[in-house]
Write a protein that holds these residues in place. Structure first.
Motif, mmCIF file in Angstrom:
data_model
loop_
_atom_site.group_PDB
_atom_site.id
_atom_site.type_symbol
_atom_site.label_atom_id
_atom_site.label_comp_id
_atom_site.label_asym_id
_atom_site.label_seq_id
_atom_site.Cartn_x
_atom_site.Cartn_y
_atom_site.Cartn_z
ATOM 1 N N TYR A 33 -0.014 -1.459 16.464
ATOM 2 C CA TYR A 33 1.135 -1.933 15.687
ATOM 3 C C TYR A 33 1.651 -3.285 16.173
ATOM 4 O O TYR A 33 2.060 -4.136 15.375
ATOM 5 C CB TYR A 33 2.260 -0.899 15.739
ATOM 6 C CG TYR A 33 1.946 0.397 15.044
ATOM 7 C CD1 TYR A 33 2.173 0.546 13.680
ATOM 8 C CD2 TYR A 33 1.412 1.476 15.740
ATOM 9 C CE1 TYR A 33 1.877 1.735 13.029
ATOM 10 C CE2 TYR A 33 1.115 2.676 15.099
ATOM 11 C CZ TYR A 33 1.344 2.794 13.750
ATOM 12 O OH TYR A 33 1.043 3.973 13.111
ATOM 13 N N MET A 79 -2.624 -1.774 6.357
ATOM 14 C CA MET A 79 -2.376 -2.024 7.777
ATOM 15 C C MET A 79 -3.620 -2.565 8.472
ATOM 16 O O MET A 79 -3.552 -3.553 9.214
ATOM 17 C CB MET A 79 -1.927 -0.728 8.454
ATOM 18 C CG MET A 79 -0.517 -0.301 8.130
ATOM 19 S SD MET A 79 -0.176 1.409 8.646
ATOM 20 C CE MET A 79 -0.637 1.386 10.364
ATOM 21 N N LEU A 81 3.251 -7.647 4.461
ATOM 22 C CA LEU A 81 2.713 -6.296 4.313
ATOM 23 C C LEU A 81 3.839 -5.335 3.967
ATOM 24 O O LEU A 81 4.900 -5.353 4.601
ATOM 25 C CB LEU A 81 2.036 -5.859 5.617
ATOM 26 C CG LEU A 81 1.509 -4.431 5.691
ATOM 27 C CD1 LEU A 81 0.385 -4.208 4.674
ATOM 28 C CD2 LEU A 81 1.007 -4.126 7.107
ATOM 29 N N ALA A 131 -1.489 2.406 2.206
ATOM 30 C CA ALA A 131 -0.728 1.781 3.282
ATOM 31 C C ALA A 131 -1.596 1.654 4.529
ATOM 32 O O ALA A 131 -1.567 0.638 5.236
ATOM 33 C CB ALA A 131 0.532 2.585 3.578
ATOM 34 N N ALA A 132 -2.382 2.708 4.810
ATOM 35 C CA ALA A 132 -3.292 2.657 5.961
ATOM 36 C C ALA A 132 -4.330 1.555 5.775
ATOM 37 O O ALA A 132 -4.642 0.801 6.713
ATOM 38 C CB ALA A 132 -3.958 4.015 6.141
ATOM 39 N N CYS A 173 9.675 -6.105 11.524
ATOM 40 C CA CYS A 173 9.625 -4.999 10.562
ATOM 41 C C CYS A 173 11.012 -4.652 10.041
ATOM 42 O O CYS A 173 11.958 -4.475 10.813
ATOM 43 C CB CYS A 173 9.005 -3.760 11.218
ATOM 44 S SG CYS A 173 8.851 -2.344 10.105
ATOM 45 N N VAL A 223 6.761 -7.325 7.877
ATOM 46 C CA VAL A 223 6.389 -6.005 7.368
ATOM 47 C C VAL A 223 7.632 -5.313 6.832
ATOM 48 O O VAL A 223 8.696 -5.339 7.465
ATOM 49 C CB VAL A 223 5.741 -5.143 8.472
ATOM 50 C CG1 VAL A 223 5.430 -3.740 7.946
ATOM 51 C CG2 VAL A 223 4.470 -5.803 8.998
ATOM 52 N N ALA A 251 8.707 -1.475 5.535
ATOM 53 C CA ALA A 251 8.309 -0.070 5.423
ATOM 54 C C ALA A 251 9.394 0.681 4.669
ATOM 55 O O ALA A 251 10.566 0.648 5.054
ATOM 56 C CB ALA A 251 8.105 0.539 6.808
ATOM 57 N N GLY A 261 0.812 -1.208 0.000
ATOM 58 C CA GLY A 261 0.000 0.000 0.000
ATOM 59 C C GLY A 261 0.841 1.250 0.000
ATOM 60 O O GLY A 261 1.892 1.310 0.650
ATOM 61 N N HIS A 262 0.383 2.257 -0.734
ATOM 62 C CA HIS A 262 1.064 3.549 -0.792
ATOM 63 C C HIS A 262 0.152 4.620 -0.208
ATOM 64 O O HIS A 262 -1.021 4.704 -0.574
ATOM 65 C CB HIS A 262 1.414 3.903 -2.241
ATOM 66 C CG HIS A 262 1.975 5.283 -2.414
ATOM 67 N ND1 HIS A 262 1.313 6.278 -3.110
ATOM 68 C CD2 HIS A 262 3.129 5.835 -1.971
ATOM 69 C CE1 HIS A 262 2.034 7.377 -3.104
ATOM 70 N NE2 HIS A 262 3.144 7.143 -2.417
ATOM 71 N N GLY A 302 2.146 5.188 7.256
ATOM 72 C CA GLY A 302 1.919 4.146 8.252
ATOM 73 C C GLY A 302 2.279 4.523 9.667
ATOM 74 O O GLY A 302 1.763 3.941 10.612
ATOM 75 N N LEU A 362 4.562 -1.196 3.414
ATOM 76 C CA LEU A 362 4.072 0.165 3.603
ATOM 77 C C LEU A 362 4.985 1.126 2.858
ATOM 78 O O LEU A 362 6.190 1.188 3.144
ATOM 79 C CB LEU A 362 4.053 0.521 5.100
ATOM 80 C CG LEU A 362 3.336 -0.472 6.023
ATOM 81 C CD1 LEU A 362 3.498 -0.049 7.484
ATOM 82 C CD2 LEU A 362 1.866 -0.586 5.647
#
Length: 363
Positions: free
Chosen positions: A293, A159, A172, A155-156, A332, A300, A302, A150-151, A178, A174
């Protein structure tokens, strides 16, 4: 005598037919095969692009697909606030070339999806994403759980989808969103976003006039055919050669209203003065403003854009924000794409972005 001779030759021919002599054919032995062997040629995977619709309740959600026949990995791509699925073309084609199926949505209110008046925000988008996954069989046996990428707003959405429906999300990603934003950076991001959506609702005399307007946006430089194709996809014909963006202003306003905000500063002030309880309730109920989170259990990644958008300091996912995600999400990985801003992060060609993403997908 003649009859005896005829009988002799008849018996001889019969015997020869029954007992044909086998004359061996003597050939030189074939020498052993040494050195280079001709490789076995394997057929390349069949790849193609198409578009289709699914139904989420009463609403039609449009998707673009970069298909790889027989692939078991699928990436579900979710775009930002006023974008559409064509913004992913560069990244989608790269993933496809590396054997990953790609499904990219037009969120409701954008592109060729339906544009109802009413609720938006994650509470509307999550059922849409679940419908896409289920109806396109992205979770069927024999396929890995989708990698959700997601951009920005996407991204939201990714999430919340991963948090509420982990059965649908294997990994996932991001992109430049995020993490919580402090009030100063939130104000800077607000003006950045406002500048990108000011075009909405305006009627332009021609497609060329609209494109020239978009070319003047500093954040979309350097301009290229990918960005132009994305912009042209967004156009809606309103007659006599005139065009406008296919994203209605009420859609973006509804997105902001879902978290107790607005694109209009006077509206924000009015709502907080005259409807304070309603605004507080929206903030409390927001799935994004109070995101858990630590409950994200899948891997994940990011990635933040390293360059500013309109002015220095308006980066949306700077190193401190990436560090926050790394500390609060159990598994992450983070990376900054230097030279990319919030928009060119997905439009541009960045080898480090592509390598980090593929390494994460294949790990």
């Amino acid at each position: 005598m003649k009859a005896k001779l005829q009988g002799f030759f008849h018996r001889l021919r019969t015997r020869l037919r029954r007992n044909k002599a086998i004359i061996p054919v003597i050939t030189e032995p074939t020498p052993p095969q040494l050195g280079f062997q001709e490789p076995l040629l394997l057929e390349a995977p069949k790849m193609y692009y198409d578009e289709t619709d699914i139904m989420s309740g009463n609403y039609r959600i449009h998707v673009g697909r970069w298909n790889v026949v027989g692939a078991t990995k699928t990436a579900l791509l979710i775009h930002g606030l006023s974008a559409n699925h064509m913004c992913w073309k560069v990244m989608a084609e790269h993933l496809q070339q590396h054997g990953v199926n790609v499904v990219a949505v037009d969120l409701r209110g954008r592109g060729r999806s339906d544009k109802p008046r009413g609720d938006y925000g994650t509470k509307a988008h999550i059922p849409d994403m679940c419908a896409v996954i289920e109806q396109l069989g992205l979770n069927q046996p024999g396929r890995e759980k989708p990698i959700v990428i997601g951009h920005s707003l996407g991204a939201a959405v990714g999430m919340v989808l991963a948090w509420k429906h982990p059965e649908y999300v294997g990994k996932l990603v991001l992109l430049d969103a995020g993490a919580p934003i402090n009030p100063v950076n939130a104000l800077k991001a607000y003006f950045t976003i406002r500048s990108s959506v000011q075009r909405l609702g305006t009627i332009y005399p021609s497609a060329e006039a609209y494109i020239e307007r978009m070319k003047a946006i500093p954040m979309l430089q350097p301009w290229d055919s990918v960005i132009e194709d994305y912009v042209r996809y967004d156009l809606e014909d309103v007659g006599e050669g005139r065009v406008r963006s296919s994203v209605p202003p009420y859609v973006i306003e509804a997105e902001y209203n879902s978290i107790g905000s607005s694109l209009s500063i006077p509206t924000i002030l009015k709502n907080n003065i005259f409807h304070p309880i309603k605004q507080i309730r929206k903030v409390i109920d927001s799935e994004i403003l109070h995101f858990r989170y630590s409950e994200l259990r899948m891997p994940v990644l990011a990635m933040g854009a390293g360059a500013f958008n309109l002015r220095p300091g308006d980066e949306i996912l700077p190193p401190k924000a990436l560090d926050f995600l790394k500390r609060h999400i159990p598994n992450c990985t983070t990376h900054t794409v230097e030279g990319a801003n919030h928009y060119t992060l997905i439009f541009g060609k960045f080898p480090d972005r592509d390598k980090v993403l593929l390494d994460f997908i294949e790990a």
